[in-house]
Design an enzyme around this catalytic site. Sequence first.
Site, PDB file in Angstrom:
ATOM      1  CE  LYS A 221      -4.338  -1.784   1.793  1.00 41.66           C
ATOM      2  NZ  LYS A 221      -5.256  -1.915   2.939  1.00 41.66           N
ATOM      3  NE  ARG A 255      -7.480  -8.251   1.320  1.00 39.93           N
ATOM      4  CZ  ARG A 255      -7.115  -7.470   0.314  1.00 39.93           C
ATOM      5  NH1 ARG A 255      -6.131  -6.618   0.454  1.00 39.93           N
ATOM      6  NH2 ARG A 255      -7.748  -7.546  -0.840  1.00 39.93           N
TER       7      ARG A 255
HETATM    8  C1  7PM Z   1      -5.643  -0.255  -4.591  1.00 46.84           C
HETATM    9  C2  7PM Z   1      -5.508   0.220  -3.289  1.00 46.84           C
HETATM   10  C3  7PM Z   1      -6.081  -1.525  -4.843  1.00 46.84           C
HETATM   11  C4  7PM Z   1      -5.832  -0.598  -2.239  1.00 46.84           C
HETATM   12  C5  7PM Z   1      -6.377  -2.352  -3.792  1.00 46.84           C
HETATM   13  C6  7PM Z   1      -6.278  -1.859  -2.509  1.00 46.84           C
HETATM   14  C7  7PM Z   1      -7.971  -4.364   2.464  1.00 46.84           C
HETATM   15  C8  7PM Z   1      -9.027  -5.162   2.045  1.00 46.84           C
HETATM   16  C9  7PM Z   1      -8.184  -4.114   0.341  1.00 46.84           C
HETATM   17  C10 7PM Z   1      -7.626  -4.339   3.858  1.00 46.84           C
HETATM   18  C11 7PM Z   1      -9.430  -5.892   4.193  1.00 46.84           C
HETATM   19  C12 7PM Z   1      -5.365  -3.769  -1.411  1.00 46.84           C
HETATM   20  C13 7PM Z   1      -6.469  -2.747  -1.338  1.00 46.84           C
HETATM   21  N1  7PM Z   1      -7.444  -3.737   1.382  1.00 46.84           N
HETATM   22  N2  7PM Z   1      -9.750  -5.922   2.892  1.00 46.84           N
HETATM   23  N3  7PM Z   1      -9.153  -4.980   0.722  1.00 46.84           N
HETATM   24  N4  7PM Z   1      -8.397  -5.119   4.662  1.00 46.84           N
HETATM   25  N5  7PM Z   1     -10.121  -6.619   5.073  1.00 46.84           N
HETATM   26  O1  7PM Z   1      -4.225  -3.363  -1.129  1.00 46.84           O
HETATM   27  O2  7PM Z   1      -6.729  -3.641   4.324  1.00 46.84           O
HETATM   28  O3  7PM Z   1      -5.593  -4.902  -1.797  1.00 46.84           O
HETATM   29  S1  7PM Z   1      -8.025  -3.539  -1.283  1.00 46.84           S
END
Ligand code: 7PM
Length: 277
Positions: A221, A255
């Site tokens: 991130k 995750r």
């Molecule tokens: C762009 C920026 C694409 C951020 C995808 C993301 C989380 C999640 C995501 C989290 C839970 C990523 C994120 N982040 N579900 N879904 N916790 N529970 O990095 O921090 O995949 S999407």
Amino acid sequence: MKLVCRDRVLDLALPAVMGIVNVTPDSFSDGGLHYERQAAIEAAMRMIDAGAVIIDVGGESTRPGAAEVGGQQEIDRVVPVIEALAARADVVLSVDTSKPEVIMVALRAGAHLVNDVRALRMPGSLAAAAAEGAAVCVMHMRGEPATMQSEPRYLDVVAEVRDFVRERADACLGAGIARDSICIDPGIGFGKTHQHNVELLQNLRTFTELGYPLLIGVSRKGLIGIMTGRPPAERVVGSAVVAALAVQAGASIIRAHDVAATVDAVKVAVALRGEVA
Ligand code: 7PM
């Protein structure tokens, strides 16, 4: 600590790594839906070999500013992947969605956990998860993905995020979801400035005190980019270090995109915690 996910029980004495599998078209592989499905299934199987015990399958991009995807399109993306993994693997299958119709169909296809960045606030989503006996992750997000990064403000980010996840966990209990089938997540990067993200990561004990398993997602991130100056593909080490520190602070589920590195980070943190792994 454990998480009951329908017929599967995750023993979180050893923190679990949740591998991220996106079934979304990207600029690198424009091979169509069948190709995307196959690639997602193969990526998931490699993550399982590397030690992931949860696979999070998502068909909607929650990227800041991303376009919204229709329910049927999400179903077409995630359900065949969930079906294939349910037949081939004995891990916990998580569906990353907010829509009640996607929740319902994904759970019937064999998913065990609903990971909803909107914390089951869409009408019908909470009832769908409860009706199928699913485990849930309730995550904090301020606003919606399209707008969430435009100057988020909090008086006390830790208290506000804690109160939100506690209220959503209470709503899950009220809908009939078992206490040991709920996990919580402060939603790092979702409607937060860098300083907010740092403050949340410095105060994870506030969340573990709520008594639910704590899930943390920082993999690749922006905050890792700010801390290291590196582009997403080079954030593996930074992400793994945060994973280890989160485990040290009591996190139970991490995750991650880079499962092998994250599994090592979790093992090292657990060993230094001085408990039996
Ligand atoms: C762009 C920026 C694409 C951020 C995808 C993301 C989380 C999640 C995501 C989290 C839970 C990523 C994120 N982040 N579900 N879904 N916790 N529970 O990095 O921090 O995949 S999407």
